[in-house]
Motif scaffolding. Structure first.
Motif, PDB file in Angstrom:
ATOM      1  N   GLY A  29       0.806  -1.223   0.000  1.00 16.80           N
ATOM      2  CA  GLY A  29       0.000   0.000   0.000  1.00 16.80           C
ATOM      3  C   GLY A  29       0.835   1.266   0.000  1.00 16.80           C
ATOM      4  O   GLY A  29       0.307   2.359  -0.185  1.00 16.80           O
ATOM      5  N   GLN A  86      -3.522   8.130  -2.481  1.00 16.02           N
ATOM      6  CA  GLN A  86      -4.703   7.673  -1.745  1.00 16.02           C
ATOM      7  C   GLN A  86      -5.058   8.679  -0.658  1.00 16.02           C
ATOM      8  O   GLN A  86      -6.239   8.984  -0.428  1.00 16.02           O
ATOM      9  N   ARG A 137      -2.531  -4.883   3.429  1.00 13.96           N
ATOM     10  CA  ARG A 137      -2.987  -3.742   2.635  1.00 13.96           C
ATOM     11  C   ARG A 137      -4.289  -3.157   3.187  1.00 13.96           C
ATOM     12  O   ARG A 137      -4.456  -1.941   3.290  1.00 13.96           O
ATOM     13  N   LEU A 157      -4.538   0.719   4.557  1.00 17.64           N
ATOM     14  CA  LEU A 157      -5.447   1.710   3.988  1.00 17.64           C
ATOM     15  C   LEU A 157      -6.488   2.158   5.005  1.00 17.64           C
ATOM     16  O   LEU A 157      -6.904   3.319   5.014  1.00 17.64           O
TER      17      LEU A 157
END
Length: 472
Positions: free
Chosen positions: A191, A198, A419, A423
């Motif tokens: 990530g 993001q 991941r 996130l």
């Protein structure tokens, strides 16, 4: 004198700090201590080229603040790197980390080169020699100073750095934590590649969710249907544009150093990126209009403008021409202090870099923690969670007499991967930081989110110094 020499990112950042301090009761000595750089290391080193010639390069590592350790900040390879730029970027890291509550002091580094002019073999030599210089002066280490990728560097360079550090420090069990942004094979984190983009997406999404603020701008809440122009289609710009598109926004313009694309119907971000990788630019792309002077795209009409390239892009020269209602600073320092005043007077919302591009350092923090703990996130609990959810689904099926499909079961019982957890942690950090910053803005009755962000950061840094007993 060149514009580069005239402009000082560090002085701009200090100006923003002074503006925030006007709204606070802060000891002037403490304010001065917070603003100044703690340590500046500038050094020259030779590189022997493949043809037998030699070249002397200049490197920097600047630690802005030791109020928390280790220091944290990227390494930049660019011919624009100089002491003032690195000082400014290092200071921004201090306030950024404080704003999003990541326990690091700010730092930054760089080598004054154009990486495109060097072979992979030369870049490896440069990176390993740069690292050895940092090791000699104890300017790198998991408890001292933890670099990361920045403009002109990536996972490859971070792998060279960690390999060099481990060679010099074979007894350090946490040596992998000396740098972040590493490849997964070198104990990086899933990530990290898209983390900054993001984070930009999460930040803009939160900003447009506040009805009161959107009403003042004449916009509806939510991302759907909002038009977006992005400057820079590197790592940050690409992922920012990609996630905004997927959330329903329409990317109508993308600018790069060698030209831009404008298309009111919307741009397929992934297709354009693929074309850029194949050709090196946007010229000849089948859809949209090619814009030779790509910087002009910054002044095109849109709802959200995202400068995701370099600093000093929106200045007093072009600020009055900006038509976007929201400027999301995905790059470091893209809006000068003079330009900010003009934009604020024109009723624009600026989502500041110190908040908006904090996704990278947030996920770097998670990678550093992973390296210190020496275990991947989710590894211990994933199977346990899956079995727990499987039993829960079985209980529900027995009680209701209904059966879930295999696809539904697979979705419902899967445990969180590394991941997923990364996130989730990034989203939590960005959501909390935005609303804390916006709350300060409302309480202080100020227009600027940047000023509010600096106030919040200064409050947190001040507490660290006062708890040490250095200032009353």
């Amino acid at each position: 004198m060149s514009k580069k020499t005239e402009y000082s990112l560090f002085q701009d950042v200090c100006g923003f700090v002074d503006e925030a301090a006007r709204h606070m009761d802060i000891h002037p000595g403490l304010l001065e201590q917070i603003k100044e750089c703690n340590s500046i290391y500038k050094f020259n080193f030779p590189i022997r080229n493949d043809d037998g010639t030699y070249e002397t390069l200049t490197g920097y590592r600047i630690q802005h603040s030791h109020h928390k350790l280790p220091c944290k900040g990227g390494i930049r390879y660019s011919d624009q790197v100089d002491e003032e730029e690195v000082k400014g970027l290092a200071s921004l890291m201090t306030y950024k980390c404080a704003l999003v509550n990541v326990p690091f002091g700010g730092a930054k580094g760089g080598v004054s080169i154009d990486p495109k002019k060097y072979t992979v073999n030369q870049l490896e030599k440069i990176t390993r020699r740069y690292t050895s210089e940092l090791i000699k002066k104890k300017f790198i280490g998991p408890a001292i100073d933890v670099p990361a990728p920045d403009y002109g560097t990536g996972a490859r360079e971070m792998a060279w750095i960690v390999d060099t550090y481990e060679a010099f420090n074979p007894e350090v069990i946490n040596a992998k934590g000396c740098v972040t942004g590493k490849p997964l094979s070198q104990h990086g984190i899933d990530g990290r590649t898209e983390a900054t983009g993001q984070g930009v997406f999460f930040g803009i999404r939160e900003a447009v969710s506040v009805e009161e603020d959107m009403t003042a701008l004449g916009l509806s809440t939510g991302l759907r249907g909002k038009t977006v122009i992005v400057q820079g289609l590197g790592n940050v710009g690409f992922y920012s544009a990609k996630y905004l598109s997927e959330a329903g926004a329409k990317v109508i313009g993308i600018a790069e150093w060698n030209g831009g694309i404008f298309d009111e119907k919307g741009i397929n971000v992934e297709a354009l990126k693929k074309y850029q990788n194949q050709t090196g630019g946007f010229k000849g792309y089948a859809s949209g209009e090619f814009i030779e002077k790509s910087k002009e795209l910054l002044t095109y009409p849109c709802d959200i403008l995202i400068p995701a390239a370099l600093e000093n892009q929106i200045t007093k020269e072009n600020a009055a021409k900006i038509q976007a209602k929201i400027i999301g600073e995905a790059a470091n320092g893209p809006v000068t202090q003079e330009a900010e005043r003009i934009l604020n007077e024109n009723g624009k919302m600026i989502i500041p870099d110190m908040y908006l591009n904090a996704g990278g350092v947030t996920v770097s923090y998670f990678e550093w923690l992973k390296n210190l703990s020496r275990v991947s996130f989710g590894k211990l609990e994933k199977r346990y969670d899956q079995e727990k959810y499987r039993k829960l689904l079985g209980t529900i099926e027995n009680a209701t007499g209904e059966e879930f499909t295999d696809e539904e079961k697979a979705q419902l019982i899967q445990g969180a991967s590394e991941r997923d957890l990364v996130l989730s942690g990034l989203e939590e950090t960005m959501v909390n930081a935005y609303h804390a910053m916006n709350k300060v803005r409302q309480e202080k009755n100020i227009k600027s989110l940047r000023t509010a962000g600096f106030i919040l950061a200064l409050e947190r840094i001040s507490v660290s110094y006062m708890d040490l007993g250095i200032f009353p």
